[in-house]
Design an enzyme around this catalytic site. Structure first.
Site, PDB file in Angstrom:
ATOM      1  N   SER A 115       0.799  -1.224   0.000  1.00  9.39           N
ATOM      2  CA  SER A 115       0.000   0.000   0.000  1.00  9.39           C
ATOM      3  C   SER A 115       0.831   1.272   0.000  1.00  9.39           C
ATOM      4  CB  SER A 115      -0.942  -0.016   1.202  1.00  9.39           C
ATOM      5  OG  SER A 115      -0.225  -0.248   2.394  1.00  9.39           O
ATOM      6  N   HIS A 148      -6.031  -3.277  -1.251  1.00 14.33           N
ATOM      7  CA  HIS A 148      -5.825  -2.214  -2.245  1.00 14.33           C
ATOM      8  C   HIS A 148      -6.012  -2.734  -3.665  1.00 14.33           C
ATOM      9  CE1 HIS A 148      -4.659   1.302   0.085  1.00 14.33           C
ATOM     10  NE2 HIS A 148      -4.059   0.473   0.920  1.00 14.33           N
ATOM     11  N   LYS A 180     -12.453   0.382   1.456  1.00 14.39           N
ATOM     12  CA  LYS A 180     -11.710   1.063   0.387  1.00 14.39           C
ATOM     13  C   LYS A 180     -12.591   1.121  -0.868  1.00 14.39           C
ATOM     14  CE  LYS A 180      -7.299   0.580   2.575  1.00 14.39           C
ATOM     15  NZ  LYS A 180      -6.532  -0.462   3.247  1.00 14.39           N
TER      16      LYS A 180
HETATM   17  C1  LIG Z   1      -6.325  -0.822   4.699  1.00 11.62           C
HETATM   18  C2  LIG Z   1      -5.649  -2.119   4.866  1.00 11.62           C
HETATM   19  C3  LIG Z   1      -5.980  -2.979   5.910  1.00 11.62           C
HETATM   20  C4  LIG Z   1      -6.943  -2.586   6.984  1.00 11.62           C
HETATM   21  O1  LIG Z   1      -8.235  -2.574   6.494  1.00 11.62           O
HETATM   22  P1  LIG Z   1      -9.409  -1.991   7.441  1.00 11.62           P
HETATM   23  O2  LIG Z   1     -10.639  -2.624   6.918  1.00 11.62           O
HETATM   24  O3  LIG Z   1      -9.355  -0.500   7.268  1.00 11.62           O
HETATM   25  O4  LIG Z   1      -9.077  -2.397   8.822  1.00 11.62           O
HETATM   26  C5  LIG Z   1      -5.387  -4.216   5.958  1.00 11.62           C
HETATM   27  N1  LIG Z   1      -4.485  -4.602   5.026  1.00 11.62           N
HETATM   28  C6  LIG Z   1      -4.117  -3.779   4.012  1.00 11.62           C
HETATM   29  C7  LIG Z   1      -3.120  -4.237   3.014  1.00 11.62           C
HETATM   30  C8  LIG Z   1      -4.682  -2.510   3.912  1.00 11.62           C
HETATM   31  O5  LIG Z   1      -4.305  -1.699   2.946  1.00 11.62           O
END
Ligand SMILES: *Cc1c(COP(=O)(O)O)cnc(C)c1O
Length: 393
Positions: free
Chosen positions: A185, A213, A242
């Site tokens: 990310s 992502h 996301k």
């Molecule tokens: C954003 C993200 C998370 C966390 O996700 P949430 O649902 O916001 O807790 C976990 N792993 C990766 C790779 C992320 O980018």
């Protein structure tokens, strides 16, 4: 609070500030969108949301959430197995599983929880887990919570991964699991899943991919990085926070026995509240839009190509790639913070990413494209980047 404890905390805060690592929060008074408003009434072009498909303020999601509150109420006030499972939760789990090509899925309050939950019930002390060094913090924490032997390989270093697989096998591991982000990310780099899958098959290992992502926009129909490469992950984790609307919630999608065991044993599932029905209903509406969203994905990648080319033409040092994460490197933490502050003055919302979210000396502005940004937004933002850069040199 004892005085000594208080003083230690204050000292640490001073250190963080003096090192240029202080994170500030920009308070928005508008929905999450391509433009956002601040309390001072400023209109900002937003280049830092994980709102890849622009669904965070979509009327269909808002309507679905609103309708679900009328029919299913606001809160569940229960974990899933007591009285916290509604038809909407099971519909969403089955819908996610079908979308991702897995048998079933299990919802969590966040993907942070899904990653915290997934390793401990599946792997014991006889097993091994091999983790990419740049994996998300929640994978690192999840692995810490399980009793399997832990191995690490440098980011996407396939030779080192093979060495770790050999070590795990030579050490007599019963089951071996490779854990990786589908997309890293901070850099927007895709995991080398074809090589990882091939090695996993050769060493009889499982592949776990955190596709936060990627789900919704990478690969055919947005089914994620395994779909992008035309291969299968054994266990997928992901987020509803996301591209899939940006609300909240996470999930694990996998084979039926894996999901069944997680439902019986995963601690963040057994001991934490069920998602609100509005979130489940809006996520189902998001999946409708995602599955029919080839136009949104085309716009997202068109924006990404235009943005990256525009930055490079203006002499910015971007990490290479195809993903809508386009990191603009400053290396120095203070320079990243100053550039972000100047851009904010010029009407563009971006953040300096500094230690500990990136390694020291690797500070950057992480820009992110989405399908809701217009060409005029991108031109205005490119102009602001150029002016911000001129002001710093
Ligand atoms: C954003 C993200 C998370 C966390 O996700 P949430 O649902 O916001 O807790 C976990 N792993 C990766 C790779 C992320 O980018």
């Amino acid at each position: 609070m004892t005085q000594a404890f208080h003083n230690d905390i204050v000292d640490r805060l001073t250190e963080i500030r003096e090192a240029g690592l202080w994170k500030t929060e920009t308070e928005l008074t508008s929905p999450q969108a391509s433009h956002v408003m601040t309390g001072e009434g400023r209109d900002l072009i937003n280049l830092c949301a994980n709102n890849y498909l622009g669904l965070a303020d979509h009327p269909a999601l808002i309507a679905a959430a609103s309708e679900a509150m009328d029919t299913h109420g606001w809160g569940m006030a229960s974990v899933r197995f007591i009285c916290g499972t509604q038809d909407l939760h099971r519909q969403l789990e089955q819908r996610l599983a079908a979308f991702l090509g897995q048998d079933d899925a299990i919802l969590f309050a966040a993907c942070f929880d899904a990653n915290g939950a997934v390793f401990e019930p599946l792997l014991g002390p006889e097993d091994a887990v091999i983790s990419d060094a740049l994996n998300h913090a929640s994978i690192i924490d999840g692995i810490r919570l399980c009793k399997a032997r832990r191995y690490r390989f440098a980011n996407s270093d396939i030779n080192e991964l093979e060495a770790r697989l050999r070590e795990a096998r030579d050490g007599g591991a019963r089951h071996v699991m490779i854990a990786t982000d589908g997309v890293f990310s901070m850099d927007g780099y895709l995991a080398k899943l074809p090589e990882i899958r091939a090695l996993a098959d050769r060493y009889d290992a499982l592949v776990m991919v955190d596709d936060c992502h990627a789900t919704g926009f990478m690969g055919p129909k947005g089914a994620g990085t395994p779909a992008h490469f035309g291969l299968r992950a054994d266990i997928l984790t992901g987020t509803l926070g996301k591209a899939l609307g940006g609300g909240i919630g996470g999930y694990v999608a996998a084979s039926q026995p894996v999901v069944d065991l997680l439902r019986q044993r995963a601690r963040p599932y057994l001991f934490s509240n069920s998602l609100p029905p509005a979130v489940a209903a809006a996520s189902l509406a998001a999946l409708d839009l995602v599955e029919a969203g080839d136009d949104l994905r085309a716009k997202l990648f068109e924006n990404t190509a235009y943005w990256r080319a525009g930055l490079e033409a203006r002499g910015f040092d971007c990490l290479p790639g195809e993903h809508p994460i386009v990191p603009v490197m400053t290396y120095d933490a203070r320079r990243a913070q100053e550039l972000a502050a100047r851009l904010l003055d010029l009407g563009v919302l971006v953040k300096g990413f500094v230690y500990p979210v990136v390694p020291e000396g690797r500070a950057r502005i992480r820009t992110q494209m989405n399908a809701a940004l217009s060409r005029a937004d991108l031109d205005a933002a490119l102009d602001a980047f150029e002016r911000a850069k001129a002001a710093s040199s």
